[in-house]
Design a protein around this motif. Sequence first.
Motif, PDB file in Angstrom:
ATOM      1  N   GLY A 124     -62.540  47.766 -38.202  1.00  0.00           N
ATOM      2  CA  GLY A 124     -61.127  48.005 -38.447  1.00  0.00           C
ATOM      3  C   GLY A 124     -60.450  46.859 -39.175  1.00  0.00           C
ATOM      4  N   ARG A 125     -59.342  47.206 -39.833  1.00  0.00           N
ATOM      5  CA  ARG A 125     -58.484  46.252 -40.551  1.00  0.00           C
ATOM      6  C   ARG A 125     -57.055  46.793 -40.482  1.00  0.00           C
ATOM      7  NH1 ARG A 125     -60.953  43.257 -44.712  1.00  0.00           N
ATOM      8  NH2 ARG A 125     -63.140  43.699 -44.986  1.00  0.00           N
ATOM      9  N   GLY A 126     -56.127  45.978 -40.940  1.00  0.00           N
ATOM     10  CA  GLY A 126     -54.749  46.459 -41.079  1.00  0.00           C
ATOM     11  C   GLY A 126     -54.166  46.953 -39.775  1.00  0.00           C
ATOM     12  N   HIS A 127     -53.748  48.206 -39.772  1.00  0.00           N
ATOM     13  CA  HIS A 127     -53.092  48.770 -38.590  1.00  0.00           C
ATOM     14  C   HIS A 127     -54.039  49.547 -37.678  1.00  0.00           C
ATOM     15  CE1 HIS A 127     -49.117  47.466 -39.731  1.00  0.00           C
ATOM     16  NE2 HIS A 127     -49.406  47.834 -40.982  1.00  0.00           N
ATOM     17  N   ASP A 128     -55.333  49.414 -37.882  1.00  0.00           N
ATOM     18  CA  ASP A 128     -56.304  50.110 -37.034  1.00  0.00           C
ATOM     19  C   ASP A 128     -56.269  49.579 -35.603  1.00  0.00           C
ATOM     20  OD1 ASP A 128     -57.265  51.582 -39.223  1.00  0.00           O
ATOM     21  OD2 ASP A 128     -58.831  50.101 -39.654  1.00  0.00           O
TER      22      ASP A 128
ATOM     23  N   CYS B  46     -55.938  45.497 -34.585  1.00  0.00           N
ATOM     24  CA  CYS B  46     -56.208  44.744 -35.817  1.00  0.00           C
ATOM     25  C   CYS B  46     -54.936  44.158 -36.422  1.00  0.00           C
ATOM     26  CB  CYS B  46     -56.919  45.635 -36.832  1.00  0.00           C
ATOM     27  SG  CYS B  46     -58.486  46.311 -36.229  1.00  0.00           S
ATOM     28  N   ALA B  47     -53.815  44.843 -36.307  1.00  0.00           N
ATOM     29  CA  ALA B  47     -52.563  44.353 -36.881  1.00  0.00           C
ATOM     30  C   ALA B  47     -52.031  43.142 -36.123  1.00  0.00           C
ATOM     31  CB  ALA B  47     -51.508  45.460 -36.897  1.00  0.00           C
ATOM     32  N   GLN B  48     -52.198  43.164 -34.803  1.00  0.00           N
ATOM     33  CA  GLN B  48     -51.697  42.081 -33.970  1.00  0.00           C
ATOM     34  C   GLN B  48     -52.737  40.976 -33.769  1.00  0.00           C
ATOM     35  OE1 GLN B  48     -48.495  41.901 -32.969  1.00  0.00           O
ATOM     36  NE2 GLN B  48     -48.232  43.748 -34.193  1.00  0.00           N
ATOM     37  N   HIS B  49     -53.967  41.206 -34.266  1.00  0.00           N
ATOM     38  CA  HIS B  49     -55.058  40.236 -34.138  1.00  0.00           C
ATOM     39  C   HIS B  49     -55.331  39.883 -32.677  1.00  0.00           C
ATOM     40  CE1 HIS B  49     -54.665  39.794 -38.463  1.00  0.00           C
ATOM     41  NE2 HIS B  49     -53.389  39.551 -38.292  1.00  0.00           N
ATOM     42  N   CYS B  50     -55.349  40.909 -31.822  1.00  0.00           N
ATOM     43  CA  CYS B  50     -55.542  40.642 -30.400  1.00  0.00           C
ATOM     44  C   CYS B  50     -56.367  41.756 -29.758  1.00  0.00           C
ATOM     45  CB  CYS B  50     -54.205  40.492 -29.696  1.00  0.00           C
ATOM     46  SG  CYS B  50     -53.206  42.000 -29.659  1.00  0.00           S
ATOM     47  N   TYR B  51     -56.761  41.511 -28.524  1.00  0.00           N
ATOM     48  CA  TYR B  51     -57.543  42.471 -27.751  1.00  0.00           C
ATOM     49  C   TYR B  51     -56.919  42.606 -26.368  1.00  0.00           C
ATOM     50  CZ  TYR B  51     -59.355  38.405 -25.373  1.00  0.00           C
ATOM     51  OH  TYR B  51     -59.431  37.241 -24.645  1.00  0.00           O
TER      52      TYR B  51
END
Length: 148
Positions: free
Chosen positions: A7-11, A134-139
């Motif tokens: 995933g990338r972007g808003h995924d 992916c947008a927030q770069h978090c899990y």
Amino acid sequence: MCEIGIGRGHDVLRATLGSCVGIGLMWRNRGVYGLAHCLLPEAREPSAGIGAKYVTLAVPSLLKLMSIDKADVDQIEAVIAGGASMVQQQTMPRHGIIGDQNAQAAKRLLAAAGIRVVHEDLGGEQGRQLLIDCAQHCYAVRTFSRAT
């Protein structure tokens, strides 16, 4: 189950896990993320293909799909979740507890690849959902109880 995704972007990548293990890779510098939902620890025969049924196939598949080279591994973070014992056993199965085997295989393969695990939520008797935004770069890892 047995799915792998990049995933990338808003995924938003997600896996709902019991005894399966979810392996998430995060390459925050490049904004590329991957998630594999693994059913079993090892394939009986090695495979050069792409897939996530086995942990032994999922880790190299994620690295390939995300175009991660050995020089890049210091930028990669991993999160692993799952490996629960969702069924009460009267006796120990002769093959062992599959959730434990999945968790150990994931840790072993990530260590062998030189990838740092920043979070693990493994074992026990509760299911989990692993999400990578992916947008927030978090899990996030959410737990849920098994039905009795």
